[in-house]
Design a protein around this motif. Sequence first.
Motif, short mmCIF file in Angstrom:
data_model
loop_
_atom_site.label_atom_id
_atom_site.label_comp_id
_atom_site.label_asym_id
_atom_site.label_seq_id
_atom_site.Cartn_x
_atom_site.Cartn_y
_atom_site.Cartn_z
N THR A 1 0.83 -1.20 0.00
CA THR A 1 0.00 0.00 0.00
C THR A 1 0.87 1.26 0.00
OG1 THR A 1 -1.49 -1.26 1.39
CG2 THR A 1 -1.94 1.07 1.19
N ILE B 1 2.44 1.82 -3.45
CA ILE B 1 1.51 2.35 -4.44
C ILE B 1 1.19 3.82 -4.15
CG2 ILE B 1 -0.76 2.12 -5.48
CD1 ILE B 1 -0.65 -0.81 -4.52
N SER B 2 1.02 4.14 -2.87
CA SER B 2 0.63 5.52 -2.59
C SER B 2 1.76 6.49 -2.89
CB SER B 2 0.12 5.66 -1.17
OG SER B 2 1.08 5.17 -0.28
N LEU C 1 3.68 5.99 -5.47
CA LEU C 1 3.64 6.09 -6.93
C LEU C 1 2.48 6.95 -7.40
CD1 LEU C 1 4.50 2.41 -7.91
CD2 LEU C 1 5.88 4.45 -8.28
N SER C 2 1.39 6.91 -6.66
CA SER C 2 0.23 7.66 -7.12
C SER C 2 -0.47 8.30 -5.93
CB SER C 2 -0.75 6.73 -7.84
OG SER C 2 -1.98 7.38 -8.00
N PHE D 1 -4.09 7.41 -4.75
CA PHE D 1 -4.38 6.10 -4.20
C PHE D 1 -4.90 6.16 -2.77
CE2 PHE D 1 -2.98 2.20 -2.01
CZ PHE D 1 -3.85 1.34 -2.62
N LEU E 1 -4.83 -4.47 -5.62
CA LEU E 1 -4.01 -4.71 -6.81
C LEU E 1 -4.74 -4.23 -8.06
CD1 LEU E 1 -1.35 -5.92 -7.43
CD2 LEU E 1 -2.39 -8.17 -7.53
N ALA F 1 -4.94 -0.46 -8.01
CA ALA F 1 -3.64 0.19 -8.19
C ALA F 1 -3.18 0.10 -9.64
CB ALA F 1 -2.61 -0.44 -7.28
N LEU G 1 -2.34 3.30 -11.69
CA LEU G 1 -0.98 3.52 -12.18
C LEU G 1 -0.90 3.42 -13.69
CD1 LEU G 1 1.02 1.48 -9.53
CD2 LEU G 1 0.64 3.94 -9.62
N GLN H 1 -0.79 -5.75 -16.96
CA GLN H 1 -1.48 -5.90 -15.69
C GLN H 1 -1.45 -7.35 -15.24
OE1 GLN H 1 -5.31 -4.37 -14.91
NE2 GLN H 1 -4.76 -2.25 -15.37
#
Lengths: 498, 311, 311, 280
Positions: C21, C24-25, C27-28, C31, C279, C282, C286, C293
């Motif tokens: 988590t 991902i956060s 990266l974006s 999120f 997943l 995200a 992303l 994917q």
Amino acid sequence: MTRPLFQMSGITKEFPGVKALDNITFNIYEGKVMALLGENGAGKSTLMKILSGVYQADAGELFFDGKQIKFRTPKDSQDIGIAIIHQELNLIPQLSIGENIFLGREPVNAFKKIDWRKLFSDSQQLLKRLGVEKDPKMLVSDLSIGEQQMVEIAKALSLNAKIIIMDEPTDALTDKETLSLFNVIKELRNDGCSIVYISHRLKEIFEICDMATIMRDGKLIHEDKVDCLSEELIIEMMVGRKLEEQFPRVNTEISEVALEIRNLSNQYVEDISFVLRKGEILGIAGLMGSGRTELAKTIYGAIPAEKGEVIMNGQKCRILSPKDALNHGIAYVSEDRKAQGLILDLSIKENMSLSDLKQFEGIFFRIDRQKEENVIGSYIKKMSIRTPSMHQTVKKLSGGNQQKVSIAKGLITNPTILILDEPTRGVDVGAKKEIYDLVNQFKADGMSVMIISSELPEILGMSDRIMVMCNGKITGTFDRKEATQERILKCAVGMKEA
Amino acid sequence: MKINIEKLLKFKSVIGLLFFTVVISLLSPQFLSFSNILNVFRQTSINSIIAAGMTFVILTGGIDLSVGSILAFAGAVCASLIASGMSPLIAVMIALGIGIVVGGLTGVIINKGKVQPFIATLVTMTVLRGATLVFTDGKPITLGGGGSAEKFSTIGNGYFLGIPIPIYITLIVFVASYYILRQTRLGRYVYALGGNEEATKLSGISVGKIKVIVYAISGLFAALAGIIITSRLASAQPNAGSGYELDAIAAVVLGGTSLSGGFGSILGTVVGALIIGILNNALNILNVSSYFQMIVKGAVILVAVLLDRKK
Amino acid sequence: MKINIEKLLKFKSVIGLLFFTVVISLLSPQFLSFSNILNVFRQTSINSIIAAGMTFVILTGGIDLSVGSILAFAGAVCASLIASGMSPLIAVMIALGIGIVVGGLTGVIINKGKVQPFIATLVTMTVLRGATLVFTDGKPITLGGGGSAEKFSTIGNGYFLGIPIPIYITLIVFVASYYILRQTRLGRYVYALGGNEEATKLSGISVGKIKVIVYAISGLFAALAGIIITSRLASAQPNAGSGYELDAIAAVVLGGTSLSGGFGSILGTVVGALIIGILNNALNILNVSSYFQMIVKGAVILVAVLLDRKK
Amino acid sequence: NKPATETEQPGGTKIGLVVSTLNNPFFVTLKEGAEAKAKELGAELIVLDSQNDPAKELANLEDLITKKVSVILVNPTDSDAVGSAIKLANDAKIPVITLDRGANAGEVVTHIASDNVAGGKMAGEFIIEKLGGAGKAVELEGIAGTSAARDRGQGFNDAIKGSSIEVVAKQTADFDRTKGLTVMENILQAQPEINAVFAHNDEMALGALKAIEASGRDILVVGFDATDDAVKSVEEGKLAATVAQQPDQIGALGVEMADKVLKGETVDTFIPVDLKLVTK
Ligand SMILES: Nc1ncnc2c1ncn2[C@@H]1O[C@H](COP(=O)(O)OP(=O)(O)OP(=O)(O)O)[C@@H](O)[C@H]1O
Ligand SMILES: Nc1ncnc2c1ncn2[C@@H]1O[C@H](COP(=O)(O)OP(=O)(O)OP(=O)(O)O)[C@@H](O)[C@H]1O
Ligand SMILES: O[C@@H]1[C@H](O)[C@H](O)CO[C@H]1O
Ligand SMILES: [Mg+2]
Ligand SMILES: [Mg+2]
């Protein structure tokens, strides 16, 4: 004699190819301990399974308090107050001790919530009564076989049954637990409870049983007061002939060292060092949980060693798996035939040859069936395994016969070092002697044997030397001549001896 | 006595199959024509071959969800190699090699990583489907005419002595599987592992190796099926084989093999695959409407399995 | 000592989830926005609810392939009843009842017929999909405006205290499942049955009844998921839920429950479903290309499960 | 505090495209048409795959809304089911354009498609013409329950209603080439006389063609989509015809209209993309 509390009469039961019971009559008297005796495969367990509603008889009747009754399921028999400890363990490994003891009878509160406090405290009490010091919240999968057996006993006690059937309860117990069990049995008898007691340890019969029923080949041979019987007489009735001395020792030339263990340690055992010579039988004694099985499995490569060396014929061996051990000529026969020794759904033949199939391999990787069957056939004969054929699935054999298959599986690999973990668990007197003879034969051929056993007479009778363990350490080593029951027990509880 | 009952039990599904065949042939005369029988066998060959590999896996107590993706990936690689001018024989070998390697790797993950087979093969299934889509850019790779395409086409479309080649391939797969499972050490170990892993390990058998081998076999057979499909269509579809794992598992289980391992036979799988194949064929031949097809199919499978259940 | 390690092991997947988590956060930024968190939870609710029922089944050592079809059938019946003017409450009750009955019947087939769960639920899956297509004539049943359609729409689209209703429903499902599995007899018997069927039987427990109950629970939850989807889409799709069984099983197994039964927990299933849900979200956020994917998804699942494996 | 990582495209346009499935060459072509156009216009295109599942489609739209795209292009899995998702976008004030399949609820700026019913009819009429108004036909249906299968089937059956063409077999082959092959093989076994096959898409048509070739029979096959493989087959004289929907055009027009919408230009509410019957 009084009228029996429960009577099984004219019971007949046939399995494909085997007439397990043939017109058997069996009586259970109130407040008495009834021994049920017979060779492996005589039909004892089958009879008890009919009594506990697991099987239905092909013919015959059951009477409880003089009234005829029928059992369709285990529950029916439980409901009238019959509890059974099956020969094979029937626990749920993933559940705790307490959950297993009260499975199907959990105490619940008004919201159908399980009353955990009561469940565990009641379990604790039952364990205490049996002298077992284990947390009832522990998972059964983390217990040794003997400890599991005690849980089974606690489970049967928890039913407050009128009749308790014990199918070889001491088979996995050491003297200490056996003693607590006997005390409980005596209490139960005094409370008016009836007990059916099955065991191949005849000494126990004389210690706690009042009556004995002897079977042979599915037929009733004799029912009598224990006081009117002797060991010899019982054996004669069971086997159909006289048997010579129980532990026929052979003296062989004990020569050079076959195996040396140096400073072996891991989470279960600590700093173990000893030697095993060619032509020698080394007995390993100890209480339950002393780490004997773990030591054996560590030598065998089934449990990784953290420190230490294994030396054979003067050379260090790297044994990282059972496969390596077998390649070095070390074979191990597990104490737990059902979970670790055998593959129950495979046939006798497939089980026995599993560890050394390579010797039967012919061209194109094909297993030479003829050769395989010849060898298996000879072992079935040598070990008198009672079965309609070598293609019978092992699951369908009697407990003692399964044990023999498990031992044969080790022998077939032609090891130079054989480790037997509780080799005569559940084996009848006659067959025990056959196993001892085989071991002696083995020894006479210059091989070495380690016997782990909880039966001291067996250890004392068979071994050339005896090693005692406690808490994963060696606490004493004796030559056969200097070993006595007392000295061994002292070491077993941790008192060191020079 | 005992043997007779057991034998009968064993052949109940065969009896069910026969009964079922008779009913269909009464409903439709074309069903039992020689050409339709060959047709059914050829159609069944794909599922049969995959199911043969699946039998190995399931006997060890495992499961393989990746077969459909392996099929597609192997097919795509094979087609693109041939399209780029490689000799079909070498292309086929490479495709088969891919099946073995991918299956074997999955086996290694299961063994070394101690990952449940369901998850490990789900991962292979997902990753490989993605890889196939990337590789083909989501479009079919279609083979033109040309000599090597022609040669390759023989695998799926050719005949030998009047019988389609895929039927021979299936036969070889089954005979080999039967031989391995019944006559060799590997076969014994497969059953032993499915029966009791702990005891098998203690018997000195390298359980990890067996696991790797069975998934490699399953991968190999899936790749083989992919080659046959690609050859039949003269085209590799990126979404080929999706859902095939269910059909293959169904064939194995219909054939009496237990999903918990240790018990079953490759002969049962043949019967299971045939039941499914005949069913699909019969529903088409009888022109059952597609909505009702599912209902009938479900019902027939249930009857087949009830006939075959162990007491 | 021992307990600590075990506890840590248990929470490794949670740690994995957290780690993942955080990555991902970083990266974006969207999120971890409150609205996206609600979004993820709502999206995950369908799979979570199905997976909760699946957990019961898998703990007994079974498997349920029929959930997707039950979902579709219950949704279709519910929509058509509401479209025909029935009160949404009663329609929902009937749909849930269908789930229980169909699941229970499957359980009876497994128990009385001694059919392997894989096959029995495969049959239900196939037959019920056919039945849904027949019932809907292959067309979606769409709800117009109208008061009762509006009311029904609240189930999937409504909010309470700023949080979507499906999240509450999921929460209730998990709390109830947790309670049943951990605190009641039924729960113990589910574990016992999965651990050792023979021993459970010998303890005088009616194993058959337990089997029927777990499949009925799974059917009930699948129907509930069907109702939520239908409400969210204001339309019941005949093809709804196909393939959902795989996602649900994956959530359960990712959560550490063993497919051979007896071992696992409902909390694990929550984590498993969240991993899958996060997943999917995200990868979309992303902007990972859809073919890649699959590759990324497979890889992440593998990592999650390797982190979580038992020694 | 907005992190600096947020990459704003030069044009500032972020377009979301939700495709019903990318496991089918038709939609792959549609996507490629859109991508090419986006590149030309310098817009960022986010493509998401719904895998034919309306629930996944809903999730995809939600994720695009979270990502705050400027326009959403959606190729619905189903015209009814997509409604809720479109309403969500409407609430978020993001314009929506539908591609290939329409939406029966929610507000859509424009719909770009060719008409599947009309396409089915076109195929039917072609078969009537080729067979001289009478004969036996087989219909290979798409995945049961999908709108494409329904609409094409409807158009085809409407077209042949008046003629003496009889549908002797109607079976589903799930839009799949392999299934097209096996189902056709089976039908060939059952039907001694078949004059034409209409398949709801080219994949099935090409599979069926393989079966027919192997049987040595002479049957007219008509497909749908005009995929590369199908067009090639038509050129080779194998496939009789395929109904072209020009998916690349649909995709390209989608991006173009999105761009217009963002620039404030008005667009028609329906932009038809011509159907063409591809024949030799
Ligand atoms: N389920 C079964 N199927 C076939 N044969 C069986 C089955 N159960 C038992 N038998 C056979 O019935 C006979 C009696 O077995 P039983 O288990 O009652 O012996 P036992 O007296 O308890 O022996 P042991 O002392 O070894 O436990 C044996 O020959 C055994 O092989
Ligand atoms: N997996 C495990 N996890 C936790 N504890 C274990 C585990 N396996 C064994 N033990 C414990 O280790 C101890 C040693 O068991 P072991 O079986 O070696 O004893 P033993 O000397 O062979 O006695 P027995 O006569 O019972 O076989 C036991 O108390 C057992 O509870
Ligand atoms: O037009 C497309 C394609 O024909 C595909 O094969 C199925 O879905 C339709 O909508
Ligand atoms: Mg016995
Ligand atoms: Mg031991």
